[in-house]
Design an enzyme around this catalytic site. Structure first.
Site, PDB file in Angstrom:
ATOM      1  N   CYS A  53       1.205  -1.667   0.035  1.00  0.00           N
ATOM      2  CA  CYS A  53      -0.248   0.319  -0.199  1.00  0.00           C
ATOM      3  C   CYS A  53       0.948   1.596  -0.064  1.00  0.00           C
ATOM      4  CB  CYS A  53      -1.603   0.214   0.698  1.00  0.00           C
ATOM      5  SG  CYS A  53      -2.289   1.339   1.357  1.00  0.00           S
ATOM      6  N   CYS A 101      -2.174   7.089   3.023  1.00  0.00           N
ATOM      7  CA  CYS A 101      -3.956   7.417   2.357  1.00  0.00           C
ATOM      8  C   CYS A 101      -5.063   7.331   3.736  1.00  0.00           C
ATOM      9  CB  CYS A 101      -4.782   6.732   1.974  1.00  0.00           C
ATOM     10  SG  CYS A 101      -4.922   5.271   2.443  1.00  0.00           S
ATOM     11  N   CYS A 110      -4.813  -0.653   6.473  1.00  0.00           N
ATOM     12  CA  CYS A 110      -3.558   0.357   6.939  1.00  0.00           C
ATOM     13  C   CYS A 110      -4.217   0.199   8.175  1.00  0.00           C
ATOM     14  CB  CYS A 110      -4.729   1.025   6.286  1.00  0.00           C
ATOM     15  SG  CYS A 110      -4.512   1.588   4.045  1.00  0.00           S
ATOM     16  N   ASP A 133       2.176   2.624   3.075  1.00  0.00           N
ATOM     17  CA  ASP A 133       1.682   3.336   4.217  1.00  0.00           C
ATOM     18  C   ASP A 133       2.919   3.296   5.272  1.00  0.00           C
ATOM     19  OD1 ASP A 133      -0.458   4.215   3.538  1.00  0.00           O
ATOM     20  OD2 ASP A 133      -1.309   2.590   3.933  1.00  0.00           O
TER      21      ASP A 133
END
Lengths: 138, 395
Positions: free
Chosen positions: A43, A72, A116, A45
């Site tokens: 992702c 995000c 996340c 992150d």
């Protein structure tokens, strides 16, 4: 007319947007007792958690907590949310915060974003672990 | 709240003139074009007039223009229709050459054809600017190759592909193949992002199949076109009545077709719009690149005037888009998190952009109603958004 506010409400709950726009406990603790960085290369992150540990009624509690996140909207909102959930809580209780708990507190997360929030609980657990490891040595 | 729309590559508003052209076909002239009575014939007239208009725009015959529901449908029909038609004619499994930066409509259709054992697929690489090399197409051609499918303009980064060059290579290859008894290769291009700004004459490009959709140039969503050069084998994918020369069954979407015709008519003024947009794009690019650690992605010169994509280091694309949205600016991001799929953009990956960078991708796309003040507003808001997000990130 395009209502920009509504564009993302389908994606994120009001609560997520609140935490995303005005994150709580964002920043760093220079003399932190525990620090941990977690990242998800898929992702993209990266989250860093800082904790300060204090004593209250015989048990160790998180007296302060801060985060830094590159990611995000969900990554930022879940980071912010977990800090509000664990601040002032005993370490044992803070460790038990799961991704479901964070998601529920945020009024739900889109399924694709659930990974996340796995990061935020992992990050905090790792920071607590880091604190414990440091204390064992001294 | 102020509203600045910078997502024209995603979709456009319907032009009021397009809307007015559609209106009577909803309310009064609502007949079925297949009926012989005057109401049906009224509808038939507009469908055929629009078909003629589009044929004129593409430099094609009007019997080569098929109305569809969207570019994705056109693309599905072009690829599956050709391959299935060849499957029924010969035992050789057809080979498709495409690129690694195509829209999902092409990539997923090719994947379907491969998985259902109907075709084999070669994916060509691109350079750092997202461009396919024409000679790579030549080198990938095999005796069983039946279709080359390369997009005209990449939707994420705006790079223009060398379609005319590839078209010439295929034309030459086909001459040689004719002499050696091999079947000919057909050439498809997805012209979705090109239609508003570039020459889409099918003979100039040397294409046999071309897909487009109306909602990228001020017609409504829900109407597209597939150009099919005469004598291109085509097995219809939607069975039913004999509409659209038997290639696409279903009652024609008369009001939307009427609107599409108006949108094509308005494209006659596109040179004026294009040159205005070019100036705005320059301003936008220069302004965004003033933010430290940002870079433009896509080709520096071979690019369409309406798309500008950037990598903003240290800020995640979706977060940038959401903070901009909060200020009334509507833009888009190719980052994994906005597209609803895990993993970075396949286009940026194919261009060799590292995943940690491709997460910071943001696309701004401008259109006919974009004003200079809109770009000024973006350039005022964006640096603060980037600073805020970079401050939030761990160092």
């Amino acid at each position: 007319m395009i209502k920009t506010d509504n564009l993302f409400n389908q994606l994120y709950s009001k609560k997520v947007m609140e935490h995303f726009k005005n994150p709580k406990n964002m920043g760093e603790i220079k003399d932190a007792d525990g620090v941990a960085t977690v990242g998800n290369p898929i992702c993209g992150d990266v989250m860093k958690f800082y904790i300060k540990v204090g004593k209250k009624g015989g048990s160790e509690i998180i007296s302060d907590v801060k985060f830094q996140t590159l990611g995000c909207g969900a990554a930022i909102a879940t980071s912010s949310m977990i800090t509000t959930l664990v601040k002032g809580q005993p370490l044992e209780k803070a460790e038990k915060v799961t991704k479901q708990v964070i998601a529920e507190a945020l009024g739900g997360l889109p399924p694709v974003k659930m990974h996340c929030s796995v990061l935020a609980d992992e990050g905090l657990k790792k920071a607590i672990k880091n604190y414990r490891q440091r204390n064992r040595k001294t | 709240m102020k509203k600045v729309y910078l997502d024209y590559a995603a979709t456009t508003q319907v032009d009021i003139k397009v809307f007015m052209a559609m209106k009577p076909y909803f309310l009064q002239k609502f007949g079925n074009p297949s009926e012989p009575h005057f109401l049906g014939q009224q509808a038939r007239r507009v469908v055929e007039e629009v078909r003629f208009k589009i044929a004129d725009f593409l430099g094609a015959g009007s019997d080569e223009v098929i109305f569809t529901g969207c570019a994705t449908e056109s693309i599905n029909l072009a690829h599956k229709g050709l391959v299935e038609s060849l499957n029924s004619e010969s035992k050789v499994k057809p080979h498709i050459i495409t690129s690694s930066v195509e829209h999902k409509a092409v990539l997923e259709t090719c994947r379907h054809l491969k998985n259902s054992v109907k075709a084999e697929v070669t994916y060509l690489p691109v350079d750092e600017f997202g461009r396919v090399k024409a000679e790579d197409v030549l080198n990938a051609i095999r005796p069983d190759t039946c279709l080359v499918s390369i997009m005209y303009v990449n939707n994420e980064v705006g790079t223009i592909q060398p379609i005319k060059e590839i078209g010439a290579i295929i034309k030459k290859a086909n001459k040689d193949r004719l002499n050696s008894g091999l079947s000919r290769i057909f050439f498809h291009t997805d012209a979705t992002q090109a239609i508003g700004h570039l020459d889409c004459n099918v003979d100039y490009l040397g294409v046999d199949l071309l897909s487009l959709t109306g909602h990228k140039f001020y017609a409504p969503k829900g109407v597209g076109v597939l150009y099919v050069r005469n004598e291109t084998p085509m097995q219809r994918q939607q069975d039913g009545g004999g509409q659209e020369f038997g290639i696409r069954a279903g009652t024609e979407n008369v009001p939307y077709i009427a609107g599409l015709g108006k949108a094509f008519e308005l494209l006659k003024k596109r040179k004026e719009v294009t040159s205005r947009i070019e100036i705005l794009q320059k301003k936008l690019i220069t302004g965004v690149l003033k933010i430290p650690n940002t870079r433009l992605v896509g080709h520096p010169k071979e690019r369409v005037p309406h798309i500008a994509s950037f990598i903003i280091e240290g800020a995640e694309g979706e977060s940038v888009v959401l903070y901009l949205s909060d200020k009334g600016i509507i833009a888009s991001s190719g980052s994994a998190c906005t597209s609803g799929i895990a993993g970075p953009s396949h286009v940026l990956t194919a261009m060799g952009v590292a995943p940690e960078l491709s997460h910071g991708s943001v696309r701004f796309s401008i259109g006919k109603d974009t004003k200079e003040e809109d770009i000024d507003y973006l350039l005022k808001v964006l640096p603060d958004v980037v600073t805020k997000l970079r401050r939030m990130a761990p160092r």
